[in-house]
Each structure stands twice: as structure tokens, then as C-alpha cells.
Write an enzyme that holds these catalytic residues in place. Structure first.
Site, short mmCIF file in Angstrom:
data_model
loop_
_atom_site.label_atom_id
_atom_site.label_comp_id
_atom_site.label_asym_id
_atom_site.label_seq_id
_atom_site.Cartn_x
_atom_site.Cartn_y
_atom_site.Cartn_z
N HIS A 234 -46.56 5.73 -7.97
CA HIS A 234 -47.27 4.45 -8.06
C HIS A 234 -47.64 4.12 -9.50
O HIS A 234 -48.78 3.73 -9.80
CB HIS A 234 -48.50 4.45 -7.16
CG HIS A 234 -48.17 4.56 -5.70
ND1 HIS A 234 -47.35 3.67 -5.05
CD2 HIS A 234 -48.52 5.50 -4.78
CE1 HIS A 234 -47.21 4.03 -3.78
NE2 HIS A 234 -47.91 5.14 -3.60
N LYS B 79 -25.29 -31.12 -16.33
CA LYS B 79 -26.01 -32.35 -15.95
C LYS B 79 -25.13 -33.21 -15.04
O LYS B 79 -25.63 -33.87 -14.12
CB LYS B 79 -26.40 -33.12 -17.20
CG LYS B 79 -27.10 -34.45 -16.91
CD LYS B 79 -27.54 -35.14 -18.19
CE LYS B 79 -28.22 -36.47 -17.89
NZ LYS B 79 -28.74 -37.14 -19.10
#
Length: 529
Positions: free
Chosen positions: A281, A140
Site C-alpha cells: 500500500h 478539426k
């Protein structure tokens, strides 16, 4: 460089101590004061470094078996204070709080403890409290504090110090803060996920995702899409845990297809014989068992040679030279297996573009887990499909019963159908697929496509008839009408496995009896979208 914060004091508290001595030695040589806790402090002292105990800073000893040691204003004040705020500066002077410019913290090994199968008491003790609190405080305040949470970033930190003359720049601190917040978020996700399992909560009020970047990808499914590969630390054998032995880096589609291939081949344990899966695929285009891996590969390849070109090959045992030679005869994107013999490695080495992946064993297909799928505005969560069949689950519904060999093929085809996109139809014979129809909007279309592919392969291989003659067929969901079943019968199928449950079941059963084929119901569906 006005954004550079000189490093004068570092707090070190790590569970993973790899690289720690080397880093701390460099920090001390740069004139950085070292603060540390417990085991980290002892290790640094043993290495001859000067370390100040956190307990000396706080004026309070570690208590409750180390559960409370850094949760103190003199620690969090040193991390949260804004150096350019006069009020914060005054508070620091009043309460004897010293600034901390660098925080080196990594967390208790919660994920590893869960993966090791520890009991609940040990797992709970490995929920880190002080570490995440310090990390979030320092991140922070990244305008003034650098937070490093991963030993892999130590080299970057030292490089940044050299670049800035002993400090850290704003860009580096922001980048480390991003990694820090991501780490604590993923850590909390792991804790919450375990807690949901531990308490039996099927739908916890909050569900989060967590993962660590494994690889930046060149692009996603298409070149205009950005992509990356993250791993969740579950250690399930497969593409996420495999070691790449050779070849170009994996693409987004490689990873997706390899996952599909290895999950399916893991259904076939080596005790039941060699098995091979070829995927294109994300759908299998050939699956087979064989007396050897080479035989299994050739039989899988003969299901659909056209689709196998440029596909993914997954095998359930160590790859030998004969199998490697057979695979090398056409272009293959990826080969994944639990191991590779040296002579197989030598053969593949001549195919530089083939990506070889060594997986740490087969995946446990009975292991429960979650699958998540994004939708606009949220995501869906479901259990992994671990559904299996035994003899008691199967109900023969026709006048003709399947033979023993037909039943074995039915179960084989059913296993494959579980991994084929719906609507799924799988023809199989003698432990090998001979036609696969996937992902069609109509089940009869999947049935026709699979049969047509078999006819094409019969022509290509010079067979006297389509391999669907005398085959069995699996459908991942019930036949809503008799037309799909009749199409399969016309293609030569002699036995059918399907869930049943349609309002027209009797019509479909009657059609099977008229065609003289056997049919069994499973009572279980395997939709896969």
C-alpha cells in the site's frame, strides 16, 4: 455507409518512418495518390512508389532548411475545406486547391532529442511547427479527413479501408482526431516543460500534463473506479519503462506500489551492496541491505512478515536463483529489478501469478523532476524530493555521540523515512529496518506502531527480545514533544535522527540526554503525503 469518405489523396510527412513503405504500398494499390515531403518522399520513391512532391502542389520550394514547406493555402485549404459547403468548394476551385482525404504525419522527435541530452540549438530545431499545424487542421475537419499520427495505427487504417471498400468511416475519423489532438497537446506540453527548465522559470504561467496511453486497467483503486496508465516519455527507470517478463497485467495498485518500491530501492546503489525493498500500500514494510540479494530480501522480510504477504519486492541488482527461491516462498504480487538470471526466471515461471518487471537500470535519485498532485479545481506542483545529507549537514545535539556503526544506521533509516508516508518513524539496526510506523496523524502513534510491529516479529521469529533493542530511529519531521522520543527510547533505540526545528527542541534534547541516547539534527524535513 453514408458516412464513408473515399480515399483519393493522402499527404505523408513523417519523422518516424517505421512501417511507412508497407502502408504506402497498400495505399497506392488502392488507387490513393501520394503527396509527400523531403525525406519521406525520397524514401517512398526509392521503394518504387509514385509520389508527388508537396512543392509541386504549392508551387513553392521548401525554404529555410525545411522550416517552411507545408505552411501554404494549397495544403491547409485541402485539409480545412468543408466538402459540403458550397462557399468552400468555390474557393477550392478558384485557387486550385485539391482536397486531402488522409493525413499521415508524425512529429519531429522533440522528446527523444531532449532525453538524449542535446544542446538548446538542436532541441529548438526539433520543435515541429508544420506537423502540428497540419494535424490540427485535419483533425478539426474529421468529418471529411482522416488523420493518423502513430505508426501503431497503420494496421487499423488498412483494416478500416478494407471494411469500407477503400475509405474511412466517421467513427474511425473521430477516434483518430481524438488521438491527434491528444498528441499535439502532449507535444506542446513537452516543449513548454523544456522551455520552463531552459529559461529557469520556476512557476510558468501555464502548466500542462501530457502522456500516452500505456495500458487500459481493469479498474482503479477500487472496482467501481475506471482507470488507465499513461506514460510521459521521460524514460526514468521504473515501472513506466520496465519490461514485463511474466504474470498477469498490472493493476492500478500494482503500478502505484511498484513505483514506490523502485524509487526507494534506487536510493541504494549496487556499489554499496545488495538492497531489497518490500512495499505494501505504497509504504515500505521492510528494507535491508545484505551481502547478497537473498540475504537482503530475508532481512527485509523479517521486518514485517505479515505485511510482506502480497507485497511488491524491489531489488537493486540482477536477481539470482537463491533470491528467486526465497521470494517464491510466499505470495508476492510484483518483483522488479534491473535484471533476472535465467535460473531465477525458471523458478519464477512456476509462480504464474507473479509479475516480473525488468527495469532499465536504477532511477537517478539526484535527477531533478516534478511531482504533481490533483486537488479539486486544479493541481499542485513541486520539485521531486532529491534532498540528501552529508557529514557537514548533521549536527550532534546530545552529550552522547553516535558511534560509527550507529551513524551508518541513522543515515540508512533516514533514507527509508524519506519514502514513508508521514508521520513516518523508522527503526533500523545493522542496515535493515526492524520497525516502520507510517501515515499516522500523531507522531507518537507512528512510534508506538513501529515498536509494536517489532515486538510482534520478535514473537513470530522466536527472538529473545524485540529487534528495536539497540536500534536507531529516524523521524521524517521534528518531534514536537519529548513523548515520541521517550517512546522510542523505551523500545530500545540508542540513537535518533530527526530534522530539529521545534520550539521544544531543548526539551527533546534534554529528554535524550536523560535517557542516555545520541541524537543528531539534519535541518531537513522529509514529509511525504
Amino acid at each position: 455507409m453514408t458516412d464513408v469518405v473515399p480515399l483519393s489523396r493522402a499527404l505523408i510527412s513523417v519523422s518516424d518512418k517505421s512501417g511507412l513503405i508497407e502502408l504506402a504500398t497498400e495505399l497506392e494499390a488502392a488507387g490513393v495518390e501520394l503527396l509527400s515531403t523531403g525525406g519521406s518522399a525520397g524514401m517512398l520513391r526509392d521503394a518504387g512508389l509514385t509520389v508527388r512532391d508537396v512543392a509541386d502542389v504549392t508551387g513553392h520550394p521548401e525554404i529555410m532548411g525545411g522550416r517552411v514547406k507545408t505552411l501554404h493555402p494549397r495544403i491547409h485549404g485541402g485539409l480545412l475545406a468543408l466538402r459540403d459547403d458550397p462557399g468552400h468548394q468555390a474557393a477550392m476551385e478558384e485557387h486550385g486547391i485539391e482536397p486531402i482525404d488522409l493525413l499521415i504525419v508524425n512529429l519531429y522527435p522533440f522528446e527523444e532529442t531532449v532525453a538524449a541530452g542535446a544542446d538548446a540549438a538542436e532541441i529548438i530545431e526539433n520543435i515541429d511547427i508544420g506537423g502540428p499545424a497540419m494535424i490540427r487542421a485535419g483533425a478539426k475537419t474529421n468529418a471529411h479527413v482522416a488523420v493518423v499520427t502513430d505508426p501503431a495505427d497503420y494496421a487499423d487504417l488498412l483494416g478500416e479501408m478494407r471494411r469500407t471498400g477503400g475509405g474511412t468511416g466517421a467513427e474511425f475519423r473521430a477516434r483518430m482526431a481524438l488521438a491527434a489532438f491528444g498528441r499535439t497537446a502532449a507535444y506542446d506540453t513537452a516543449v513548454a516543460t523544456w522551455m520552463a527548465r531552459h529559461t529557469g522559470a520556476e512557476t510558468p504561467p501555464w502548466r500542462t500534463l501530457g502522456g500516452k496511453l500505456r495500458q487500459r486497467l481493469r479498474y482503479g483503486e477500487n472496482p467501481h473506479q475506471r482507470a488507465a496508465f499513461y506514460v510521459d516519455g521521460s524514460n526514468r527507470p521504473g515501472v513506466a519503462t520496465a519490461e514485463q517478463l511474466q504474470g498477469k497485467e498490472l493493476s492500478y495498485n500494482n503500478i502505484n506500489d511498484t513505483d514506490a518500491a523502485y524509487e526507494l530501492v534506487s536510493e541504494f546503489l549496487p556499489a554499496g551492496g545488495a538492497a531489497c525493498v518490500i512495499v505494501k500500500h505504497a509504504n515500505p514494510c521492510g528494507v535491508a541491505r545484505g551481502a547478497t540479494l537473498a540475504e537482503a530480501y530475508r532481512r527485509a522480510y523479517d521486518c514485517d512478515r505479515t505485511s510482506a504477504f502480497g507485497g511488491i519486492v524491489a531489488l537493486n541488482a540482477a536477481v539470482d536463483a537463491e533470491t528467486a527461491q526465497a521470494i517464491s516462498e510466499i505470495f508476492t504480487e510484483v518483483v522488479i529489478a534491473p535484471a533476472f538470471h535465467n535460473d531465477a526466471r525458471d523458478i519464477f515461471a512456476a509462480k504464474k501469478n507473479v509479475r516480473l518487471l525488468k527495469a532499465p537500470g536504477l532511477a537517478n535519485m539526484a535527477e531533478p523532476g516534478l511531482e504533481m498532485r490533483p486537488v479539486t479545481g486544479g493541481f499542485l506542483v513541486q520539485d521531486r524530493d532529491t534532498g540528501t545529507l552529508d557529514a557537514a549537514d548533521i549536527r550532534i545535539v546530545t552529550k552522547v555521540a553516535p558511534t560509527e556503526s550507529q551513524m551508518a544506521d541513522l543515515l540508512f533509516a533516514w533514507t527509508v523515512a524519506k519514502h514513508v508516508k508521514s508521520n513516518a518513524i523508522v527503526y533500523a539496526k545493522d542496515g535493515a529496518t526492524v520497525g516502520i510506523g507510517a501515515g499516522q496523524m500523531s507522531r507518537i502513534d507512528s512510534t508506538r506502531i513501529a515498536a509494536r510491529k517489532a515486538e510482534d516479529m520478535a514473537e513470530a521469529l522466536g527472538l529473545p527480545e524485540a529487534p528495536t533493542r539497540g536500534s536507531v530511529v529516524a523521524s521524517d519531521a521534528f518531534f514536537p514533544f519529548a513523548d515520541g522520543l521517550l517512546t522510542a527510547a523505551e523500545a530500545g533505540a540508542v540513537a535518533v535522527i530527526q530534522p530539529g526545528g521545534s520550539v521544544r527542541d531543548e526539551e527533546v534534547i534534554a529528554a535524550a540526554d536523560t535517557a542516555g541516547i545520541a541524537m543528531v539534527f539534519t535541518g531537513m524535513r522529509h514529509f511525504r503525503h
